[in-house]
Design a protein around this motif. Sequence first.
Motif, PDB file in Angstrom:
ATOM      1  N   ILE A  62     -22.056 -11.026   6.499  1.00 42.69           N
ATOM      2  CA  ILE A  62     -21.401 -10.451   7.684  1.00 42.69           C
ATOM      3  C   ILE A  62     -21.191 -11.523   8.746  1.00 42.69           C
ATOM      4  CG2 ILE A  62     -21.599  -8.751   9.549  1.00 42.69           C
ATOM      5  CD1 ILE A  62     -21.018  -7.504   6.786  1.00 42.69           C
ATOM      6  N   GLU A  63     -22.145 -12.442   8.869  1.00 43.76           N
ATOM      7  CA  GLU A  63     -21.988 -13.558   9.810  1.00 43.76           C
ATOM      8  C   GLU A  63     -20.698 -14.319   9.533  1.00 43.76           C
ATOM      9  OE1 GLU A  63     -23.880 -14.631  12.494  1.00 43.76           O
ATOM     10  OE2 GLU A  63     -24.853 -12.675  12.240  1.00 43.76           O
ATOM     11  N   ALA A  64     -20.336 -14.397   8.251  1.00 43.80           N
ATOM     12  CA  ALA A  64     -19.152 -15.163   7.850  1.00 43.80           C
ATOM     13  C   ALA A  64     -17.842 -14.402   8.024  1.00 43.80           C
ATOM     14  CB  ALA A  64     -19.305 -15.592   6.384  1.00 43.80           C
ATOM     15  N   VAL A  65     -17.921 -13.121   8.345  1.00 46.27           N
ATOM     16  CA  VAL A  65     -16.711 -12.289   8.465  1.00 46.27           C
ATOM     17  C   VAL A  65     -15.916 -12.676   9.714  1.00 46.27           C
ATOM     18  CG1 VAL A  65     -15.886  -9.930   8.934  1.00 46.27           C
ATOM     19  CG2 VAL A  65     -17.645 -10.318   7.197  1.00 46.27           C
ATOM     20  N   ASN A  66     -14.606 -12.793   9.545  1.00 44.19           N
ATOM     21  CA  ASN A  66     -13.703 -12.946  10.686  1.00 44.19           C
ATOM     22  C   ASN A  66     -13.324 -11.531  11.141  1.00 44.19           C
ATOM     23  OD1 ASN A  66     -11.570 -13.263  12.449  1.00 44.19           O
ATOM     24  ND2 ASN A  66     -10.449 -14.715  11.182  1.00 44.19           N
ATOM     25  N   LEU A  67     -13.781 -11.147  12.311  1.00 48.27           N
ATOM     26  CA  LEU A  67     -13.581  -9.766  12.776  1.00 48.27           C
ATOM     27  C   LEU A  67     -12.106  -9.393  12.892  1.00 48.27           C
ATOM     28  CD1 LEU A  67     -16.392  -9.556  15.496  1.00 48.27           C
ATOM     29  CD2 LEU A  67     -16.410  -8.521  13.212  1.00 48.27           C
ATOM     30  N   ASN A  68     -11.253 -10.378  13.109  1.00 51.61           N
ATOM     31  CA  ASN A  68      -9.817 -10.085  13.214  1.00 51.61           C
ATOM     32  C   ASN A  68      -9.251  -9.564  11.891  1.00 51.61           C
ATOM     33  OD1 ASN A  68      -9.657 -10.886  15.923  1.00 51.61           O
ATOM     34  ND2 ASN A  68      -9.496 -13.037  15.325  1.00 51.61           N
ATOM     35  N   GLU A  69      -9.951  -9.872  10.793  1.00 49.22           N
ATOM     36  CA  GLU A  69      -9.486  -9.399   9.482  1.00 49.22           C
ATOM     37  C   GLU A  69      -9.774  -7.912   9.268  1.00 49.22           C
ATOM     38  OE1 GLU A  69     -11.174 -12.057   6.607  1.00 49.22           O
ATOM     39  OE2 GLU A  69      -9.957 -13.757   7.270  1.00 49.22           O
ATOM     40  N   LEU A  70     -10.512  -7.318  10.185  1.00 51.06           N
ATOM     41  CA  LEU A  70     -10.760  -5.871  10.109  1.00 51.06           C
ATOM     42  C   LEU A  70      -9.634  -5.068  10.767  1.00 51.06           C
ATOM     43  CD1 LEU A  70     -14.588  -5.706  10.976  1.00 51.06           C
ATOM     44  CD2 LEU A  70     -13.502  -6.076   8.763  1.00 51.06           C
ATOM     45  N   LEU A  71      -8.665  -5.790  11.347  1.00 45.57           N
ATOM     46  CA  LEU A  71      -7.508  -5.126  11.957  1.00 45.57           C
ATOM     47  C   LEU A  71      -6.803  -4.289  10.901  1.00 45.57           C
ATOM     48  CD1 LEU A  71      -5.658  -4.915  14.521  1.00 45.57           C
ATOM     49  CD2 LEU A  71      -4.323  -6.780  13.518  1.00 45.57           C
ATOM     50  N   HIS A  72      -6.507  -3.041  11.239  1.00 43.02           N
ATOM     51  CA  HIS A  72      -5.835  -2.173  10.267  1.00 43.02           C
ATOM     52  C   HIS A  72      -4.714  -1.393  10.944  1.00 43.02           C
ATOM     53  CE1 HIS A  72      -5.404   0.248   6.607  1.00 43.02           C
ATOM     54  NE2 HIS A  72      -5.133   1.243   7.441  1.00 43.02           N
ATOM     55  N   GLU A  73      -3.526  -1.602  10.460  1.00 48.10           N
ATOM     56  CA  GLU A  73      -2.381  -0.815  10.919  1.00 48.10           C
ATOM     57  C   GLU A  73      -2.020   0.161   9.815  1.00 48.10           C
ATOM     58  OE1 GLU A  73       0.901  -3.037  12.544  1.00 48.10           O
ATOM     59  OE2 GLU A  73      -0.456  -4.540  13.400  1.00 48.10           O
ATOM     60  N   VAL A  74      -1.938   1.424  10.152  1.00 50.54           N
ATOM     61  CA  VAL A  74      -1.653   2.451   9.151  1.00 50.54           C
ATOM     62  C   VAL A  74      -0.208   2.308   8.660  1.00 50.54           C
ATOM     63  CG1 VAL A  74      -1.537   4.934   8.688  1.00 50.54           C
ATOM     64  CG2 VAL A  74      -3.339   4.038  10.188  1.00 50.54           C
ATOM     65  N   ASP A  75      -0.068   2.037   7.384  1.00 45.73           N
ATOM     66  CA  ASP A  75       1.252   1.960   6.749  1.00 45.73           C
ATOM     67  C   ASP A  75       1.508   3.319   6.091  1.00 45.73           C
ATOM     68  OD1 ASP A  75       3.412   1.586   4.973  1.00 45.73           O
ATOM     69  OD2 ASP A  75       2.946  -0.546   4.734  1.00 45.73           O
ATOM     70  N   GLU A  76       2.279   4.134   6.799  1.00 47.42           N
ATOM     71  CA  GLU A  76       2.469   5.523   6.343  1.00 47.42           C
ATOM     72  C   GLU A  76       3.054   5.595   4.940  1.00 47.42           C
ATOM     73  OE1 GLU A  76       3.978   8.624   8.733  1.00 47.42           O
ATOM     74  OE2 GLU A  76       3.139   7.845  10.601  1.00 47.42           O
ATOM     75  N   GLN A  77       3.935   4.684   4.621  1.00 49.10           N
ATOM     76  CA  GLN A  77       4.576   4.709   3.303  1.00 49.10           C
ATOM     77  C   GLN A  77       3.537   4.479   2.195  1.00 49.10           C
ATOM     78  OE1 GLN A  77       8.035   2.198   3.198  1.00 49.10           O
ATOM     79  NE2 GLN A  77       8.636   2.853   1.143  1.00 49.10           N
ATOM     80  N   VAL A  78       2.683   3.490   2.401  1.00 49.03           N
ATOM     81  CA  VAL A  78       1.652   3.171   1.410  1.00 49.03           C
ATOM     82  C   VAL A  78       0.641   4.324   1.307  1.00 49.03           C
ATOM     83  CG1 VAL A  78      -0.275   1.614   0.852  1.00 49.03           C
ATOM     84  CG2 VAL A  78       1.890   0.673   1.707  1.00 49.03           C
ATOM     85  N   VAL A  79       0.274   4.879   2.466  1.00 54.02           N
ATOM     86  CA  VAL A  79      -0.688   5.990   2.468  1.00 54.02           C
ATOM     87  C   VAL A  79      -0.108   7.191   1.730  1.00 54.02           C
ATOM     88  CG1 VAL A  79      -1.990   7.616   3.903  1.00 54.02           C
ATOM     89  CG2 VAL A  79      -1.792   5.223   4.608  1.00 54.02           C
ATOM     90  N   ARG A  80       1.159   7.526   2.036  1.00 53.85           N
ATOM     91  CA  ARG A  80       1.802   8.677   1.385  1.00 53.85           C
ATOM     92  C   ARG A  80       1.861   8.476  -0.132  1.00 53.85           C
ATOM     93  NH1 ARG A  80       1.128  12.685   4.629  1.00 53.85           N
ATOM     94  NH2 ARG A  80       2.108  12.461   6.668  1.00 53.85           N
ATOM     95  N   LYS A  81       2.189   7.277  -0.552  1.00 55.53           N
ATOM     96  CA  LYS A  81       2.272   6.983  -1.989  1.00 55.53           C
ATOM     97  C   LYS A  81       0.906   7.174  -2.648  1.00 55.53           C
ATOM     98  CE  LYS A  81       3.827   3.343  -5.200  1.00 55.53           C
ATOM     99  NZ  LYS A  81       2.597   3.156  -5.968  1.00 55.53           N
ATOM    100  N   THR A  82      -0.135   6.654  -1.995  1.00 56.56           N
ATOM    101  CA  THR A  82      -1.491   6.773  -2.544  1.00 56.56           C
ATOM    102  C   THR A  82      -1.941   8.232  -2.587  1.00 56.56           C
ATOM    103  OG1 THR A  82      -2.022   4.582  -1.660  1.00 56.56           O
ATOM    104  CG2 THR A  82      -3.889   5.972  -2.294  1.00 56.56           C
ATOM    105  N   MET A  83      -1.648   8.975  -1.509  1.00 53.80           N
ATOM    106  CA  MET A  83      -2.030  10.394  -1.466  1.00 53.80           C
ATOM    107  C   MET A  83      -1.251  11.195  -2.508  1.00 53.80           C
ATOM    108  SD  MET A  83      -4.449  10.503   0.786  1.00 53.80           S
ATOM    109  CE  MET A  83      -4.835   8.794   0.449  1.00 53.80           C
TER     110      MET A  83
END
Length: 294
Positions: free
Chosen positions: A264-285
Amino acid sequence: MWQQEKLLLIDGFNLLSRSYFATAYNKTEDQLTRNSSGLYTNALRVFFQKMYNLIKQHGMTHIAIAWDVKREETDRRQAHDFYKANRNELPPALIQQYETLTKALDQIGMTQFVIAPHEADDIIGALSHKWSLEKEMPCFIYSNDKDLLQLLNPFTSQIMAQKRQELVYTVEHFEAEYGIQPSQWIDVKALLGDSSDNIPGCPGVGAKSALPLIQQYETIEQLFNQLDVLDTKFNRYKKKLTAGEASAFMSKELVTINRNIPEIEAVNLNELLHEVDEQVVRKTMDELELRIKL
């Protein structure tokens, strides 16, 4: 327009288990919802809907989901074989949905952590601690597990379900309710123990006495150092405290969340940024045949 960064940390099994048992109540396994591929989906729908509700409701910008390793692989279990030994095996339908869920979360780009020999609580503790130090921005832990209250600070709150609503439980709520600092919660738990995790605590010291003892003596170290001059109002517990000292210290070790995880010390916190991609979510659902609102 500048958007405040907010981190959502989800205790994966806590949410998945609650989603499963809420929708499996009074049902046999063959009565649970499945999709046309035969995969169980009763818990998946609730998990995804709750996750997206939280993102939308609180304006979360960064997200991570923490998962437990197998019980036998945890450092606590390796040190103490009785730890969580009273837990039942998980239902096969729940295990299958865990496997389906982790793959689906990967598909939609959610960051997940499984780090042996650490438990999800430790991962959440390490991430929230790092976020508080580096970002000094709001962090929300989603879990009903009160062990996590020790992690509360001016930046970190816990979202807990209470009856039919959810409460964003802050450090101010905690201090007003318990009259101690969140860091002292481990001392209360060291005396109380935890039957759900098979942690003994100090036998004979219950809820009516554990909190007042820590309110007065601050830590179990200070409490046991002053047993000979214990306040007379606690005299009835003196023998129990004397007999249970070793058990209390062992319990404190078990309930203390480890915030120092090199991965966890090595994690770059900026990589936890998540923007919801509705198209990808809809496809997965759609692939899972789940209907959720975004």
